[in-house]
Write a protein that holds these residues in place. Sequence first.
Motif, PDB file in Angstrom:
ATOM      1  N   GLY A  15      -5.493  -7.493 -10.738  1.00 32.10           N
ATOM      2  CA  GLY A  15      -6.220  -8.088 -11.133  1.00 32.10           C
ATOM      3  C   GLY A  15      -7.252  -7.424  -9.741  1.00 32.10           C
TER       4      GLY A  15
ATOM      5  N   VAL B 290      -8.577 -13.650  -0.662  1.00 37.10           N
ATOM      6  CA  VAL B 290      -9.093 -13.789  -2.025  1.00 37.10           C
ATOM      7  C   VAL B 290      -8.953 -15.630  -2.181  1.00 37.10           C
TER       8      VAL B 290
ATOM      9  N   ASN C 277     -10.845 -15.949  -4.469  1.00 41.69           N
ATOM     10  CA  ASN C 277     -11.626 -15.354  -6.231  1.00 41.69           C
ATOM     11  C   ASN C 277     -11.501 -16.096  -7.961  1.00 41.69           C
TER      12      ASN C 277
ATOM     13  N   TYR D 135       7.805  -9.370  -6.877  1.00 44.11           N
ATOM     14  CA  TYR D 135       7.255 -10.403  -5.478  1.00 44.11           C
ATOM     15  C   TYR D 135       7.080 -11.551  -6.894  1.00 44.11           C
ATOM     16  N   LYS D 136       6.864 -10.880  -7.831  1.00 48.53           N
ATOM     17  CA  LYS D 136       5.698 -11.742  -8.902  1.00 48.53           C
ATOM     18  C   LYS D 136       7.576 -13.195  -9.727  1.00 48.53           C
TER      19      LYS D 136
ATOM     20  N   HIS E 156      -7.176  -7.705  -0.087  1.00 49.05           N
ATOM     21  CA  HIS E 156      -6.075  -8.515  -1.469  1.00 49.05           C
ATOM     22  C   HIS E 156      -4.783  -8.622  -1.389  1.00 49.05           C
ATOM     23  N   THR E 157      -3.705  -8.130  -0.362  1.00 54.17           N
ATOM     24  CA  THR E 157      -2.809  -8.037   0.212  1.00 54.17           C
ATOM     25  C   THR E 157      -2.214  -8.310   1.209  1.00 54.17           C
TER      26      THR E 157
ATOM     27  N   LEU F 127     -11.088  -8.489 -11.341  1.00 54.73           N
ATOM     28  CA  LEU F 127     -11.360  -9.274 -10.520  1.00 54.73           C
ATOM     29  C   LEU F 127     -13.067  -8.437 -10.241  1.00 54.73           C
TER      30      LEU F 127
ATOM     31  N   ARG G 272       1.294  -7.448 -13.957  1.00 49.68           N
ATOM     32  CA  ARG G 272       2.046  -6.953 -13.205  1.00 49.68           C
ATOM     33  C   ARG G 272       3.057  -7.102 -12.885  1.00 49.68           C
TER      34      ARG G 272
ATOM     35  N   ALA H 118       1.702  -1.847   0.763  1.00 53.20           N
ATOM     36  CA  ALA H 118       0.044  -1.746   0.277  1.00 53.20           C
ATOM     37  C   ALA H 118      -0.651  -1.753   1.020  1.00 53.20           C
TER      38      ALA H 118
ATOM     39  N   ASP I  39     -10.884  -3.825  -1.132  1.00 56.51           N
ATOM     40  CA  ASP I  39      -9.861  -2.965  -0.471  1.00 56.51           C
ATOM     41  C   ASP I  39      -9.732  -2.125   0.293  1.00 56.51           C
TER      42      ASP I  39
ATOM     43  N   ALA J 273      -1.305 -13.241  -2.629  1.00 56.65           N
ATOM     44  CA  ALA J 273      -3.038 -13.024  -2.122  1.00 56.65           C
ATOM     45  C   ALA J 273      -3.510 -14.142  -3.543  1.00 56.65           C
ATOM     46  N   SER J 274      -3.672 -13.812  -4.495  1.00 61.05           N
ATOM     47  CA  SER J 274      -4.495 -15.151  -4.698  1.00 61.05           C
ATOM     48  C   SER J 274      -4.220 -15.619  -6.721  1.00 61.05           C
ATOM     49  N   GLY J 275      -4.265 -14.665  -7.578  1.00 62.36           N
ATOM     50  CA  GLY J 275      -3.810 -14.559  -8.342  1.00 62.36           C
ATOM     51  C   GLY J 275      -4.953 -14.540  -9.380  1.00 62.36           C
TER      52      GLY J 275
ATOM     53  N   HIS K 212      -8.666   1.013  -0.705  1.00 60.72           N
ATOM     54  CA  HIS K 212      -8.742   2.156  -1.360  1.00 60.72           C
ATOM     55  C   HIS K 212     -10.914   2.691  -0.897  1.00 60.72           C
TER      56      HIS K 212
HETATM   57  O1  RUG Z   1      -2.204  -9.114  -6.505  1.00 56.53           O
HETATM   58  C1  RUG Z   1      -3.602  -9.103  -5.395  1.00 56.53           C
HETATM   59  C2  RUG Z   1      -3.634 -10.848  -6.644  1.00 56.53           C
HETATM   60  O2  RUG Z   1      -2.957 -11.290  -5.680  1.00 56.53           O
HETATM   61  C3  RUG Z   1      -5.274 -11.071  -6.895  1.00 56.53           C
HETATM   62  O3  RUG Z   1      -5.242 -11.851  -7.095  1.00 56.53           O
HETATM   63  C4  RUG Z   1      -6.294  -9.700  -6.919  1.00 56.53           C
HETATM   64  C5  RUG Z   1      -7.664 -10.002  -6.871  1.00 56.53           C
HETATM   65  O4  RUG Z   1      -7.540 -10.672  -5.600  1.00 56.53           O
HETATM   66  O5  RUG Z   1      -5.910  -8.366  -6.298  1.00 56.53           O
HETATM   67  C6  RUG Z   1      -4.497  -8.216  -6.257  1.00 56.53           C
HETATM   68  N1  RUG Z   1      -3.735  -6.772  -5.969  1.00 56.53           N
HETATM   69  C7  RUG Z   1      -3.701  -6.801  -4.069  1.00 56.53           C
HETATM   70  N2  RUG Z   1      -4.103  -5.992  -6.540  1.00 56.53           N
HETATM   71  N3  RUG Z   1      -4.033  -4.919  -6.134  1.00 56.53           N
HETATM   72  C8  RUG Z   1      -3.822  -5.129  -4.671  1.00 56.53           C
HETATM   73  C9  RUG Z   1      -3.325  -4.513  -3.363  1.00 56.53           C
HETATM   74  O6  RUG Z   1      -4.085  -3.347  -3.341  1.00 56.53           O
END
Ligand code: RUG
Length: 832
Positions: A129, A449, A478, A568-569, A370-371, A133, A564, A376, A332, A671-673, A334
């Motif tokens: 995601g 998000v 998002n 948790y999903k 994002h988390t 995004l 993914r 993470a 994020d 966080a959002s999905g 990174h």
């Molecule tokens: O897991 C999140 C999603 O909920 C979200 O929609 C997406 C975009 O904001 O980011 C995802 N995410 C979070 N991907 N990696 C992370 C942690 O590094």
Amino acid sequence: MSAADKVKPAASPASEDPSAIAGNISYHAQYSPHFSPLAFGPEQAFYATAESVRDHLLQRWNDTYLHFHKTDPKQTYYLSMEYLQGRALTNAIGNLGITGAYADAIKKFGYELEAVAGQERDAALGNGGLGRLASCFLDSMATLNLPSWGYGLRYRYGLFKQRIAKEGQEEIAEDWLDKFSPWEIVRHDIVYPIRFFGHVEIAPDGRRKWAGGEVLSALAYDVPIPGYKTKNAISLRLWDAKATAADFNLFQFNDGQYESAAQLHSRAQQICAVLYPGDATEEGKLLRLKQQYFLCSASLQDIIFRFKERKPDRVSGKWSEFPSKVAVQMNDTHPTLAIPELMRLLMDEEGLGWDEAWDVTNKTVAYTNHTVLPEALEKWSQAVMRKLLPRHMEIIEEIDKRFREMVISTRKDMEGKIESMRVLDNNPEKPVVRMANLCVVAGHTVNGVAELHSNILKEELFADYLSIWPKKFQNKTNGITPRRWLRFCNPELSEIVTKWLKTDQWTSNLDLLTGLRKFADDEKLHAEWAAAKLASKKRLAKHVLDVTGVTIDPNSLFDIQIKRIHEYKRQLMNILGAVYRYKKLKEMSAEERQKVTPRTVMVGGKAFATYTNAKRIVKLVNDVGAVVNNDADVNKYLKVVFIPNYNVSVAEVLIPGSELSQHISTAGMEASGTSNMKFSLNGCVIIGTLDGANVEIREEVGQDNFFLFGAKADQIAGLRKERENGLFKPDPRFEEAKQFIRSGAFGTYDYTPLLDSLEGNTGFGRGDYFLVGYDFPSYIEAQARVDEAYKDKKKWIKMSILNTAGSGKFSSDRTIDQYAKEIWGISACPVP
Ligand code: RUG
């Protein structure tokens, strides 16, 4: 004579006339000769067509660069380790408004556009995601004419290709550059030095200077990103790592020491080899940190270069102007190293003092979280950081020290909290740098998000900082681009929407979709809507047959979960639900079964290579499918399919054909999905928890058009506590489903460790941390409500229409407009 020879070649780019376009495609087939001139198969047709489309793009891209250069607006630079671009051809011609012309041109060679577009490899420079995004954001930035660019890495291999073998998921390197990418432009003129290791010296003028170590080069590759119905085309600049001829030891090579002669070349290759190299080893960790620094340093050097290029008379005294010309968004943690790197460049290269450099940095950088998952939230070993980036470590230590002093001197009441708020965690056993804390301390804005996620950031994760900087925290829910995710991937439904709204403006003003609400009971619309859905379902059924060999019935309810694979999903809850359904079907009489709503459950997604439980889940879905789909008693009523190698292009087939989609994470953890938004936009009803953006989707589409179940975010901590205290009593249906798997009904693979993770009372990964057991009964009951609702076709189609009608808020155009106004302070800069 090849097919391409039949059309007279013409170099003239950027025509919108099909004959001229065909001439240009033929020109590329002959004069950009990547293939034998004797053949012109679909693959050659794709490359020649893409190169012809690129001619259109380049013109706009150059005009946009020059226009930004001339007008010198404030510009945003989006730094992201991930971009999930997918395929580009259909999107590019769609945004340029030349799809019809290209379809006609391609016919002249005896091909259909769809077949030619299907030849393109997905550019999967992302994981999920977060990367998708970033790609949606680029599309919206270009469409809104915003002066903004993306920066990323040009990974040699994209996210792995997933193959399902007998033992489960296998990962294969995704060779997206196997031939070449027609969309990228190598920029031999844009190269920056990137240093690693070495030491810090004091220069004669007293400045601290990073020296020694090894120096590689970052070389730019530009991918033009066209906006929809605009002349603007922005850049996604991807960096590749190179060593130079000077690094090649000819003496050693001639002496037969081939590997040591080219050592730096091979290290350069490692940097952009893959996204997220395994980090279980020290080498892996070092490589990831190198990648992050590589992205940040190259991008910031480039940003500073452009700042100077746009007004060559800008002198070092004018650095206070920098934040009025540059916004850097860190996608994020990174790209967190952008913070110490900007500080270093400003102080050590440009001669600014600490306070001035800090002021510029703080006003320039912003951070998107994002988390909230603890594992993470990145933490880097101080020792690794000091070894690889000694000057940056000094700067980070100074940031930490000054932050601490600031809190102590201004907020005595916070003293007890300071250790957890600090950038450095000096735990003697494992001293680390906390990247999220660094982002919060250094950035001017921090955003979540989705509403729920942003509230959790403010109330929990970053609550202590909120009391120091109450204005720093924002929400930016998002969004997804309506071009790729409805207009181009679902032409049947798009046409209906345009017809009933009497305009196609919804493509760039998605709020117009609310206009469908007044037709939600119209029988004519219902008939058209159902026909479009059926067409997409048939296309999806064909894909499933092609990739799995399983035949599915387009008249059954298509129920999809694609994302993914992560505990948790809760894909595990989905499959336990399917197992329970199967068991009940087996227990029914033939007459009873006739009343059942036939269902096809589809699950797709990749499990990270070292995430064992996620891989077990993939295996379980496949094993359940193998039994259920071959059980002649019940397979009319239930099929379970694992869709292999889920990626952007596969999503473009699955989402239009979906009727129910599952977004069933433990509340507070997603966080959002964003796939939830794509499904809903395509008239798919969601079954979900009150998590992430589900909350807002339900508000927009109406609670009657969303199947809700499960615990709420504010209950989760209490439920975990209850469980720890041994107070949880599992529902018999949950026990029955697990027991059925344990009985060996789905083969001999040992699912004990996976099922055991749902048992017990405590601990992460044990004791059912994700509360599958707690939510299972309400999940099963919500699924029963789905079955009933689907029997009433009129009701279901109305729900479907109201989902599309309520999706306007989730356009990434809305999200990006909010970022532009509320975080970046940039405005549109359209090419005249
Ligand atoms: O897991 C999140 C999603 O909920 C979200 O929609 C997406 C975009 O904001 O980011 C995802 N995410 C979070 N991907 N990696 C992370 C942690 O590094």
